[in-house]
Write an enzyme that holds these catalytic residues in place. Structure first.
Site, PDB file in Angstrom:
ATOM      1  N   ARG A 242      -4.317  55.215  32.647  1.00 35.57           N
ATOM      2  CA  ARG A 242      -5.269  56.143  32.036  1.00 35.57           C
ATOM      3  C   ARG A 242      -5.554  55.567  30.661  1.00 35.57           C
ATOM      4  O   ARG A 242      -4.643  55.362  29.851  1.00 35.57           O
ATOM      5  CB  ARG A 242      -4.676  57.558  31.943  1.00 35.57           C
ATOM      6  CG  ARG A 242      -5.611  58.600  31.341  1.00 35.57           C
ATOM      7  CD  ARG A 242      -5.302  58.831  29.901  1.00 35.57           C
ATOM      8  NE  ARG A 242      -5.994  60.015  29.356  1.00 35.57           N
ATOM      9  CZ  ARG A 242      -6.004  60.343  28.080  1.00 35.57           C
ATOM     10  NH1 ARG A 242      -5.367  59.604  27.196  1.00 35.57           N
ATOM     11  NH2 ARG A 242      -6.629  61.421  27.663  1.00 35.57           N
ATOM     12  N   ASP A 244      -6.916  55.780  27.040  1.00 40.27           N
ATOM     13  CA  ASP A 244      -7.149  56.845  26.075  1.00 40.27           C
ATOM     14  C   ASP A 244      -8.428  56.609  25.271  1.00 40.27           C
ATOM     15  O   ASP A 244      -8.656  55.513  24.750  1.00 40.27           O
ATOM     16  CB  ASP A 244      -5.954  56.932  25.123  1.00 40.27           C
ATOM     17  CG  ASP A 244      -6.110  57.999  24.072  1.00 40.27           C
ATOM     18  OD1 ASP A 244      -6.108  59.188  24.432  1.00 40.27           O
ATOM     19  OD2 ASP A 244      -6.265  57.642  22.886  1.00 40.27           O
ATOM     20  N   ALA A 245      -9.247  57.644  25.152  1.00 35.89           N
ATOM     21  CA  ALA A 245     -10.405  57.699  24.253  1.00 35.89           C
ATOM     22  C   ALA A 245     -11.158  56.373  24.166  1.00 35.89           C
ATOM     23  O   ALA A 245     -11.270  55.772  23.092  1.00 35.89           O
ATOM     24  CB  ALA A 245      -9.947  58.153  22.867  1.00 35.89           C
ATOM     25  N   GLU A 281     -10.589  58.036  29.643  1.00 32.51           N
ATOM     26  CA  GLU A 281     -10.880  59.269  28.934  1.00 32.51           C
ATOM     27  C   GLU A 281     -12.048  58.964  28.004  1.00 32.51           C
ATOM     28  O   GLU A 281     -11.975  58.049  27.181  1.00 32.51           O
ATOM     29  CB  GLU A 281      -9.693  59.755  28.100  1.00 32.51           C
ATOM     30  CG  GLU A 281     -10.010  61.058  27.379  1.00 32.51           C
ATOM     31  CD  GLU A 281      -9.195  61.279  26.116  1.00 32.51           C
ATOM     32  OE1 GLU A 281      -9.160  62.428  25.643  1.00 32.51           O
ATOM     33  OE2 GLU A 281      -8.617  60.323  25.587  1.00 32.51           O
ATOM     34  N   ASP A 306     -14.077  66.511  30.991  1.00 28.11           N
ATOM     35  CA  ASP A 306     -13.817  67.701  30.186  1.00 28.11           C
ATOM     36  C   ASP A 306     -14.827  68.808  30.438  1.00 28.11           C
ATOM     37  O   ASP A 306     -14.521  69.994  30.244  1.00 28.11           O
ATOM     38  CB  ASP A 306     -13.801  67.348  28.693  1.00 28.11           C
ATOM     39  CG  ASP A 306     -12.459  66.812  28.227  1.00 28.11           C
ATOM     40  OD1 ASP A 306     -11.496  66.861  29.011  1.00 28.11           O
ATOM     41  OD2 ASP A 306     -12.369  66.337  27.077  1.00 28.11           O
ATOM     42  N   ASP A 377      -4.131  67.584  25.898  1.00 34.83           N
ATOM     43  CA  ASP A 377      -5.086  67.841  24.814  1.00 34.83           C
ATOM     44  C   ASP A 377      -5.511  69.299  24.777  1.00 34.83           C
ATOM     45  O   ASP A 377      -5.507  69.936  23.714  1.00 34.83           O
ATOM     46  CB  ASP A 377      -6.338  66.977  25.001  1.00 34.83           C
ATOM     47  CG  ASP A 377      -6.193  65.596  24.396  1.00 34.83           C
ATOM     48  OD1 ASP A 377      -5.452  65.454  23.406  1.00 34.83           O
ATOM     49  OD2 ASP A 377      -6.816  64.656  24.907  1.00 34.83           O
ATOM     50  N   GLN A 378      -5.902  69.828  25.923  1.00 35.24           N
ATOM     51  CA  GLN A 378      -6.479  71.170  25.964  1.00 35.24           C
ATOM     52  C   GLN A 378      -5.437  72.255  25.697  1.00 35.24           C
ATOM     53  O   GLN A 378      -5.785  73.389  25.380  1.00 35.24           O
ATOM     54  CB  GLN A 378      -7.163  71.412  27.313  1.00 35.24           C
ATOM     55  CG  GLN A 378      -8.284  70.429  27.616  1.00 35.24           C
ATOM     56  CD  GLN A 378      -9.377  70.410  26.555  1.00 35.24           C
ATOM     57  OE1 GLN A 378      -9.597  71.386  25.846  1.00 35.24           O
ATOM     58  NE2 GLN A 378     -10.066  69.283  26.438  1.00 35.24           N
TER      59      GLN A 378
END
Length: 577
Positions: A242, A244-245, A281, A306, A377-378
């Site tokens: 995964r 990230d950003a 992401e 998201d 995150d959420q």
């Protein structure tokens, strides 16, 4: 003989320190310094740059047994004790993924302790475990996104040997493993890369200096990132990453770093004879990430979505703050589920501009997007790290779960949501430098002060109690409503696996009806209808059929089915349109 090498174009001299003894190194035209030496297989070593007496860890260190500021230690991946030679990995798309934080997943917070809980995931029906970052970072506890050792495994979790045992155990139980990898920035503590070479650009990421992936001398920086990514999949047998950003990876070259990484990953998959996945992401809603390279995309396997989370969460919870402002209506929920993105070239009030691009649902399957009801995150980026279980009813949690797990998207769960865990997941850190620790605490409190949160209500990230509070309480799984919700999650995953109509990944086949005033929505998946009632009072939905699964028992009515408040019913319809 062991060959030592380090890319260090900035210093005039580089020497190797092994167990306190200094050895000269020779520089090549490529900026790499190299030497060969007879050493013990677990020797501790580091590098001396110019006249600085500080021994620096290897930027490509395999192990940091005493933390990210200390000497590195040799670790040979070829000596690892693997038993997964017969592992037949499955493709990621369409799977059920389970995100977890190694330190908070169990009381002990280690890879070995997590192995003891893998039976729970198998029983639930999980296909892949997604580990939050396990690279080396400063301190004992943290989320892992401030890592500085991209080739090493966080020692308090069990180091590289512990990760080998964990991945091997997952494969033995039929579970794939994804590892969260952070390549958009480095943490502030233990980041020695600027002393070696031009690893950073003048551009700033939201978390500090951006990586130099497109400027002068960036080829070796890109190689540093790609080699790290491939190492997780090759040396630690991970089934994918995964990323990230990725929107913070500013690349102006003709071949984007992500496309380059996807090419290398595909080649490694061919060599290993098993599928490997790259999951991005990104907050850009850019389908190019998951568009095949033959169609001029980057060719990644999937990306987090998201918009689906926001649409479901806002509709169920009623929250409208921040980026939830454009969500909340059932019309928006239906539109998002049908098209993958809500913001697809449309105006975003949160960003105050147009955002996103439409997904070509005729060529890109829904399984290229990950849907979820919550993530680290959420949950963790809320002021107090409260889970939905802290402010929603069990029925509302069941509704959210059904919308994700019975959707055509690849589904992801966040650890503990399957039983409505009462423990929060808060932001925690353990920076050893007093000034950095103080800045982290003050910055966190300042972030939420603008939203009306008193400073004393914001958990102190540096307080060990914040970390302890965030650990799962496994005793809850078998108790009361927790046990009931857990059974429901397991039944939903079971339906997802056994019902052919739920395997269709193409969004044009998806049909959704809803009534904004009566607060019901029906997702049609072939002969199955997923009827959810988001209101507190019973609602009659215009669908009849045999009940396959329900949170509260639905009741047949004239021309429809009565679904209790805050509930969901899966019906096998009498007539299929």
């Amino acid at each position: 003989m062991t060959e030592f090498g380090v890319w260090a174009p900035l210093p005039a001299t580089v020497a190797l320190d092994v167990e306190g003894r200094r050895h000269p190194m020779s520089r090549g035209e490529d900026g790499w310094w190299r030497t060969r030496l007879d050493t013990a297989p677990d020797a501790r070593y580091g590098f001396l740059l110019d006249d600085d007496p500080q021994v620096l860890p290897d930027p490509r260190s395999a192990r940091q047994p005493d933390g990210v500021h200390a000497r590195s230690q040799l670790w040979d991946p070829a000596a690892a004790d693997w038993t997964d030679t017969g592992w037949a990995a499955r493709p990621l798309r369409g799977a059920v993924v389970y995100e977890l934080h190694v330190g908070a997943f169990t009381a002990a917070g280690t890879f070995d302790a997590a192995i003891d809980r893998l039976g729970h995931l198998v029983d639930l029906g999980v296909d892949f475990v997604e580990l939050m970052p396990v690279n080396a970072f400063a301190g004992d506890r943290g989320w892992g996104y401030d890592g500085v050792g991209w080739y090493a495994v966080h020692e308090p979790y069990g180091g590289p040997d512990g990760l080998v045992r964990f991945v091997d155990a997952c494969h033995a139980r039929g579970l794939g493993v994804l590892i969260d990898a952070v390549y958009n920035h480095l943490g502030p503590s233990g980041n020695y890369l600027p002393r070696f070479g031009p690893y950073f650009s003048a551009a700033e990421s939201p978390w500090g200096a951006g990586m130099n992936i497109a400027g002068p001398d960036s080829d070796e920086v890109r190689r540093h990132i790609i080699d790290s990514a491939l190492r997780w999949m090759r040396d630690f047998h991970a089934d994918g990453l995964r990323l990230d950003a990725v929107h913070a990876l500013v690349d102006t070259t003709a071949v984007d770093l992500l496309e380059e990484l996807a090419c290398h990953t595909d080649r490694l998959a061919e060599q290993l004879g098993r599928p490997l996945a790259l999951v991005a992401e990104s907050d850009q809603n850019n389908p190019r990430l998951i568009t095949p390279r033959a169609a001029h995309g980057y060719g990644l396997t999937a990306q987090w979505d998201d918009d689906i989370h926001h649409a479901i969460h806002a509709a169920v919870s009623g929250e409208r703050q921040g980026y939830y402002a454009d969500f909340g209506s059932l019309a928006t929920l239906a539109q998002t589920l049908r098209h993958g993105f809500h913001h697809a070239g449309t105006y975003s009030s949160f960003r105050r501009r147009r955002h996103g691009r439409p997904l070509d649902t005729e060529t890109i399957p829904a399984t290229a997007l990950l849907a979820y009801t919550c993530t680290h995150d959420q949950v963790g980026n809320r002021a107090v790290g409260d889970r939905p279980s802290a402010y929603l009813t069990a029925g509302q949690l069941a509704v959210k779960a059904a919308l994700v797990l019975l959707s055509p998207y690849t589904a992801m769960l966040f650890m503990g949501e399957e039983w409505g865990a009462s423990t929060p997941f808060q932001f925690f850190s353990s920076h050893p430098e007093p000034e950095l620790a103080r800045a982290t605490v003050e910055g966190r409190r300042r972030e939420f002060a603008d939203h009306g949160w008193p400073a004393e209500q914001i958990p102190d990230p540096q307080d060990p109690a914040t970390f302890t509070r965030s650990k799962l309480d496994w005793a809850e799984v078998g108790r009361g409503e927790h046990a009931r919700l857990h059974r429901f999650y397991r039944d939903l995953v079971g339906l997802r696996r056994t019902e052919p109509d739920l395997a269709d990944p193409w969004l044009p086949a998806l049909r959704i009806d809803h009534d904004e005033q009566r607060r019901w929505l029906v997702v049609h998946r072939g002969a199955l209808a997923v009827a959810v009632n988001l209101g507190a009072e019973p609602a009659t939905v215009p669908v009849t059929g045999t009940t396959v699964l329900g949170w509260e028992p639905p009741v047949a009515a004239a021309g429809g089915t009565v679904v209790p408040g805050h509930s969901v019913a899966v019906l096998r319809r009498d007539q299929v349109r």
